[in-house]
Every structure is written in structure tokens, then in C-alpha cells.
Design a protein around this motif. Structure first.
Motif, PDB file in Angstrom:
ATOM      1  N   ARG A 208       7.539  -0.632 -13.330  1.00 58.86           N
ATOM      2  CA  ARG A 208       8.769  -0.930 -12.592  1.00 58.86           C
ATOM      3  C   ARG A 208       9.627   0.328 -12.482  1.00 58.86           C
ATOM      4  NH1 ARG A 208      13.195  -5.571 -13.386  1.00 58.86           N
ATOM      5  NH2 ARG A 208      11.439  -6.811 -12.677  1.00 58.86           N
ATOM      6  N   CYS A 209      10.311   0.474 -11.328  1.00 59.54           N
ATOM      7  CA  CYS A 209      11.242   1.596 -11.152  1.00 59.54           C
ATOM      8  C   CYS A 209      12.561   1.201 -11.801  1.00 59.54           C
ATOM      9  CB  CYS A 209      11.447   1.885  -9.660  1.00 59.54           C
ATOM     10  SG  CYS A 209      12.861   2.956  -9.338  1.00 59.54           S
ATOM     11  N   THR A 210      13.005   1.987 -12.788  1.00 55.22           N
ATOM     12  CA  THR A 210      14.260   1.626 -13.462  1.00 55.22           C
ATOM     13  C   THR A 210      15.485   2.071 -12.650  1.00 55.22           C
ATOM     14  OG1 THR A 210      14.134   3.655 -14.751  1.00 55.22           O
ATOM     15  CG2 THR A 210      13.266   1.658 -15.780  1.00 55.22           C
ATOM     16  N   GLY A 211      15.217   2.702 -11.486  1.00 54.56           N
ATOM     17  CA  GLY A 211      16.326   3.061 -10.597  1.00 54.56           C
ATOM     18  C   GLY A 211      16.757   1.876  -9.758  1.00 54.56           C
ATOM     19  N   CYS A 212      15.768   1.239  -9.090  1.00 51.04           N
ATOM     20  CA  CYS A 212      16.096   0.089  -8.238  1.00 51.04           C
ATOM     21  C   CYS A 212      15.679  -1.231  -8.885  1.00 51.04           C
ATOM     22  CB  CYS A 212      15.441   0.243  -6.869  1.00 51.04           C
ATOM     23  SG  CYS A 212      13.633   0.297  -6.928  1.00 51.04           S
ATOM     24  N   GLN A 213      15.028  -1.136 -10.060  1.00 50.87           N
ATOM     25  CA  GLN A 213      14.604  -2.314 -10.826  1.00 50.87           C
ATOM     26  C   GLN A 213      13.547  -3.147 -10.102  1.00 50.87           C
ATOM     27  OE1 GLN A 213      15.585  -2.218 -13.810  1.00 50.87           O
ATOM     28  NE2 GLN A 213      17.345  -0.853 -13.583  1.00 50.87           N
ATOM     29  N   ARG A 234       7.634   9.553  -6.279  1.00 48.98           N
ATOM     30  CA  ARG A 234       8.866   8.974  -5.704  1.00 48.98           C
ATOM     31  C   ARG A 234       8.682   7.476  -5.579  1.00 48.98           C
ATOM     32  NH1 ARG A 234      11.370  12.874  -2.323  1.00 48.98           N
ATOM     33  NH2 ARG A 234      12.939  11.269  -1.916  1.00 48.98           N
ATOM     34  N   CYS A 235       9.750   6.733  -5.830  1.00 48.99           N
ATOM     35  CA  CYS A 235       9.690   5.281  -5.652  1.00 48.99           C
ATOM     36  C   CYS A 235       9.660   4.978  -4.155  1.00 48.99           C
ATOM     37  CB  CYS A 235      10.906   4.630  -6.313  1.00 48.99           C
ATOM     38  SG  CYS A 235      11.050   2.864  -5.950  1.00 48.99           S
ATOM     39  N   GLU A 236       8.718   4.136  -3.765  1.00 50.38           N
ATOM     40  CA  GLU A 236       8.594   3.792  -2.344  1.00 50.38           C
ATOM     41  C   GLU A 236       9.785   2.951  -1.874  1.00 50.38           C
ATOM     42  OE1 GLU A 236       6.485   4.686   0.072  1.00 50.38           O
ATOM     43  OE2 GLU A 236       5.481   6.063  -1.322  1.00 50.38           O
ATOM     44  N   GLU A 237      10.386   2.247  -2.790  1.00 48.19           N
ATOM     45  CA  GLU A 237      11.494   1.351  -2.426  1.00 48.19           C
ATOM     46  C   GLU A 237      12.817   2.104  -2.287  1.00 48.19           C
ATOM     47  OE1 GLU A 237      11.283  -1.699  -1.530  1.00 48.19           O
ATOM     48  OE2 GLU A 237       9.163  -2.005  -2.073  1.00 48.19           O
ATOM     49  N   CYS A 238      13.164   2.893  -3.354  1.00 49.87           N
ATOM     50  CA  CYS A 238      14.500   3.521  -3.353  1.00 49.87           C
ATOM     51  C   CYS A 238      14.433   5.033  -3.144  1.00 49.87           C
ATOM     52  CB  CYS A 238      15.236   3.194  -4.652  1.00 49.87           C
ATOM     53  SG  CYS A 238      14.514   3.934  -6.119  1.00 49.87           S
ATOM     54  N   SER A 239      13.208   5.565  -3.118  1.00 50.60           N
ATOM     55  CA  SER A 239      12.930   6.987  -2.924  1.00 50.60           C
ATOM     56  C   SER A 239      13.421   7.894  -4.066  1.00 50.60           C
ATOM     57  CB  SER A 239      13.442   7.479  -1.560  1.00 50.60           C
ATOM     58  OG  SER A 239      14.826   7.706  -1.594  1.00 50.60           O
TER      59      SER A 239
END
Ligand SMILES: [Zn+2]
Length: 250
Positions: A208-213, A234-239
Motif C-alpha cells: 500500500r502507498c502510505t501517501g495516498c493510502q 512512483r505511485c500510480e495513483e498519487c504519483s
């Protein structure tokens, strides 16, 4: 777009920088929202209102003092004339009965006039007393307010100094870390932080990305697994920059 490269150690350092930046943002928020700021602003407004009430009270007192002095000045010639007339009557120096009668009548008139002027003066003195004690109350309130404000300001300043010391400490830590980061990574992190609420880098934790959860989808996880360790993900959701750690679940 070619992904940025950075040694895994440097990538983990970036998470430390992020933690410091988050702490710095919290310190800044605390600095701006100290409850003393609002309290001081409210009391400063009270102080300004009290100051103009005091000006009005000073004016009222000095006007009444002038009025009383004027009343005293008005009384003096009437009193003098009464004394003179009474002395002349007592000395028997007025021989003409008509003139004497007129003088006796004037004495009565002067006594009445003095009594009226004294009543008026007394009224002014009573008002003066009321205004003076009202002003004393305002002065006491202003002094108490000034003391409260001084206490609050001191409390605020102590906290601001403590916060400033914390900020300086964090900045020093940050300055130790940033030279370990490749400049392109730091630049990307800084740019993302500006557009992402101060969080440019996040740990990839348990998939899980802890930036956008958000959970990383299976396809992206496969790509991440295959990516070289020095490739910056890079997170695909929040970049945001995604940092791999032993807890990433890859
Ligand atoms: Zn994300």
C-alpha cells in the motif's frame, strides 16, 4: 521518461527527510495556531476600547474640574459683596433708611444667590466625584488587562522560542541528510511536496502507498518487484515517490 536512479540507502534517507519535513510543517502549524495569539488579539481589542473610554473619562473629569473652578470664581465676588454689605450694615455706616433697607434687601438677595451658586457647584462636585471614581475603575481595569497581556505575551514568547529551537534542531538534522540524496531525487521530492500537501515521498508498506493510502494493484506490484533496487518508484495513483523498505510486502 527515464526513472530517476538512487541507491536504496539514499531512498530510505528520503523517508527520514520526509519525516523531518512533516515535523517541521507541524511545528509551523503550532507556531501559527498558538491559542495565545487569538487571546492576545482579543485582549488587545479590549485594551484599545478601554483606552478610548479612558480618554473620554479624562475629558469628562477635566471639563468638570474647569466647571467647578468657574463656579468658585463666580461665587467669590458675590461672597465679597455680601461681606462688605454686612460689615457696612453692622458698622452703622449707612444712615439713609431707604439706602439701608435696600442694602438689607440686597443682603438677602446675595445670600439666595450664593445658595443657588453653591447648590450648582455641589452638583458639579458630585458629578466630578462620580466621573473620577468611574475613571479609577477604568484605570484599574486597564492595569489588570496590561498585566494579563504581559503574562500572555511572555507565555507566547516562551512557546515561540521553544518552537524556534525545535525548528532549528530539525533543520540541522535535515541539512545533515540532504547531501546524501542525489539532487534529481531531492528536486523531484521537493516539487511533489509542494503539490501534494507537503508529502512528496511515501513508504510502500504491505503493498500500500502510505501517501495516498491506496493499495497498489497486482500488475503494478509485479512491475515494482521486477524493478532494480536503485530505480525510484512512483505511485500510480498519487504519483508520489514510493520507497521500498523491508515492510513493503513485495
Ligand atoms: Zn499513492
Amino acid at each position: 521518461m527515464t526513472p530517476i536512479k538512487a541507491e536504496p540507502n539514499a531512498q530510505v534517507r528520503l523517508l527520514d527527510v520526509q519525516a523531518i519535513d512533516t515535523a517541521l510543517a507541524q511545528l509551523e502549524h503550532r507556531r501559527r495556531t498558538l491559542p495565545e495569539h487569538a487571546e492576545i488579539a482579543r485582549l488587545e481589542a479590549d485594551r484599545a476600547a478601554l483606552a478610548s473610554s479612558l480618554v473620554a473619562a479624562d475629558t469628562a473629569v477635566s471639563d468638570l474640574e474647569l466647571e467647578q473652578a468657574q463656579a468658585e470664581r463666580d461665587l467669590q465676588p458675590v461672597r465679597d459683596r455680601l461681606v462688605r454689605n454686612q460689615q457696612r450694615i453692622a458698622a452703622g455706616s449707612v444712615s439713609d433708611p431707604t439706602a439701608l433697607a435696600a442694602m438689607v434687601e440686597e443682603v438677602e438677595h446675595l445670600k439666595k444667590r450664593i445658595s443657588d451658586l453653591e447648590d450648582a457647584e455641589l452638583e458639579v462636585m458630585e458629578q466630578l466625584e462620580t466621573e473620577t471614581s468611574g475613571r479609577e475603575i477604568l484605570r484599574a481595569r486597564a492595569a489588570a488587562l496590561a498585566e494579563t497581556l504581559a503574562g500572555l505575551s511572555a507565555k507566547r514568547d516562551t512557546q515561540l522560542n521553544e518552537l524556534a529551537a525545535d525548528v532549528a534542531e530539525r533543520r540541522a538534522e535535515r541539512d545533515q541528510l540532504t547531501p546524501e540524496l542525489p539532487p534529481p531525487l531531492l528536486a523531484l521530492y521537493t516539487k511533489l511536496g509542494v503539490s501534494h500537501g507537503g508529502v512528496g515521498a511515501a513508504e510502500l508498506r504491505q503493498g500500500r502507498c502510505t501517501g495516498c493510502q491506496l493499495d497498489i494493484n497486482a500488475a503494478d506490484l509485479r512491475v515494482f518487484r521486477a524493478a532494480p533496487a536503485d530505480e525510484v518508484l512512483r505511485c500510480e495513483e498519487c504519483s508520489r515517490i514510493l520507497i521500498r523498505t523491508p515492510h513493503s510486502g513485495l
